[in-house]
Write an enzyme that holds these catalytic residues in place. Sequence first.
Site, PDB file in Angstrom:
ATOM      1  N   GLU A  71       0.827  -1.209   0.000  1.00  0.00           N
ATOM      2  CA  GLU A  71       0.000   0.000   0.000  1.00  0.00           C
ATOM      3  C   GLU A  71       0.864   1.264   0.000  1.00  0.00           C
ATOM      4  OE1 GLU A  71      -3.057   0.175  -0.570  1.00  0.00           O
ATOM      5  OE2 GLU A  71      -3.578  -1.931  -0.391  1.00  0.00           O
ATOM      6  N   TYR A 103      -5.702   6.266   5.235  1.00  0.00           N
ATOM      7  CA  TYR A 103      -6.000   5.254   4.214  1.00  0.00           C
ATOM      8  C   TYR A 103      -5.171   3.986   4.432  1.00  0.00           C
ATOM      9  CZ  TYR A 103      -5.193   2.671  -0.046  1.00  0.00           C
ATOM     10  OH  TYR A 103      -5.019   1.657  -0.945  1.00  0.00           O
ATOM     11  N   ASP A 109      -8.849   5.794  -1.069  1.00  0.00           N
ATOM     12  CA  ASP A 109      -7.805   6.252  -1.982  1.00  0.00           C
ATOM     13  C   ASP A 109      -8.469   6.878  -3.202  1.00  0.00           C
ATOM     14  OD1 ASP A 109      -8.841   4.088  -3.352  1.00  0.00           O
ATOM     15  OD2 ASP A 109      -6.906   3.132  -3.724  1.00  0.00           O
TER      16      ASP A 109
END
Length: 683
Positions: free
Chosen positions: A35, A118, A136
């Site tokens: 991520e 996030y 996102d």
Amino acid sequence: MKAIQSRLLTWYRKESRKGLPWRETRDPYAIWVSETMLQQTQVATVIPYYERFLRRFPTVHALSKAPLTQVLEAWSGLGYYTRAKNLHACAQKIVREHAGKIPDQVDSLIELPGIGRYTAGAIASIAYDRPAPVLDGNVQRVLARYFGIREDPRQPSVQRKLWELAGRILPSEYPGDFNQALMDLGATVCTPRRPQCSSCPLTEDCIAHRNSWEESIPPPRQPLQRKKIDYLCGILERNGSVLVARRPLIGLLPGLWEFPGGERERGEPPPEALRRLLADRLGIRVKAVTPCATQTQILSHRELHIRAFTCQWSGKRIRPRWYTKTRWVPKRNLKQTPFTAGMAKLALLALLLGGCATVGPSIGRDELRSAREYYEVKARRHIYQQLLRARTIGERLLKALPPETRLPKPGPFVGVIVDDLSLASGRVFAVPGMEPNPQAKDRKTGRVRKACLIVGILPNSPASDAGLQPGDLLVQIANKKTPDARSVVGIFHGLKPGEKVPLSLEREGVPFQRDLTVGEKLYPVTFIVEDEESVNAFASPGQITVSSGLLRFVQSDDELAVVMAHELAHLTRGHIAKGLGPNILAGIIGGVAGTALDIIVPGAGGLLNQVMSAGIRAPFSQDFEREADYIGLRYAYTASYQIEAALTFWDRFATELPKSLSESFFNTHPTSPERLLRLKKAI
């Protein structure tokens, strides 16, 4: 809300992207790294970096103990280097304050360096199944369209509203799957331009679709005004080596290597500017500054126009003042140097750049451009041949798999290899109209028109049966246009076995039509060739990768088939999933033992952690390799390959690459006398 939850989860389990290396593990470390890399970067770009990064830093402990310079080198090419620095600092804090365990709550995760709301939500929901929302760019586009939010999602008030909606629709069961479904939907279906509403599970209730607002949500952002920088660098050569320097660990492009130089001041003549910069930053004086190449590098808020100059140098001692380190790199090794992106492209020309200025006859600019084009086309042709060879052998092995390993519902199989049409790819197959076009919009790739080029056809495939040939342009599939290779792959993946599809093509400038009947993919695996010098092949979920070094090392298709069948056996026998348990157990026991030793002998715990963890994993790795050796031989034999090639390959692997004989199973699976004896008896 239940409708959106059930539809998205159903779609995710049937249609969503598969084969992402971090998708099945649910490992918080893997999810955290992936991520972080995916911020501002596409999945296709991230995957090879992610795999190399985890091979180099497999655990939080390994990452925390590594020097920051090594982390930045592993990150080189991904850009946005603050992410790498935060990743390193975060790993150190996790080891220091959380005993090496990544927290499972959003509040604790947000307190770590570089982890925002996030990323915290992604780790908590996907790895730990906590009901934490994510937001996102892909998710906010899906939510804005579904709920008909026409304001700019970058505004704080709109952001708060979208976060509220993301939390409201999140189910208490399977929150990780739901979040991944939202992200995948935005990445593959609800795309910024030309969204595929006909394939979307949320179309029925989508306000944007109902009002034809898809293209206007979200509203386009204002064009970014990048600062243009005239960046000069010097090429200094000595005994076949070139001088490179490492940038400071703070500021722009931290810790990366470059040809020494810097930014030119306004109105300053380039030769004088470069002499000043090298004197200030390296303490040396140069003369005969001659321009030899240019390159452009686009950063988030800057546009570097890099100009390289060959320089004559008196040979006095180099004293770095701004750079942190310098070294002389043989030209043949420049490719392995962690350069900035712009300097990496210049490094490919370093052999010519040094020779032009210091020795031998002069080379004109037109001659150099012609040589570059020739070798670019030649290299592209070689890449296509390598990929076709690996894909052909791989698909033949898949067809030979026993029935119990096959899919209950086979996927689509076409047997075509595609690439974007560009000056280089088009010239490989002598496609008409490949002369340089000054009006081409994409200067970087030299594309003269948006089209998809067929660069390989697998034998005995639906594409071969339909009469397709390498060099054909694929213009349209059914009623869908195909401006690039990505669109073609997406359409083919959505087809069903047995479906008859009309194709619009172009061959040697003449349009024609073909009907293609989609075949069956009996096992869900793709075959990739990685540009890597080492002799290597490895399996990851849904994918087998072979290195270009392996393709050069093998002496026959039979040898390559034996190696690929070995990796295929790892997938069919579930070794990746089976290895998760020992890996987790090894991490826990090694971490506890290492922490205990650190109390007695500070600094020694890391070594004990590695040794104990490796010792626990080693027997499982050995068993997996033995099983893959034997099962892989059966697959290759069933596919009619000469499996005696296993002996010739592994024998040469042991003798010509002697490191393979001395490496322990703690790190890899070597060629050993035991393996060769077992293979000989099995054959």
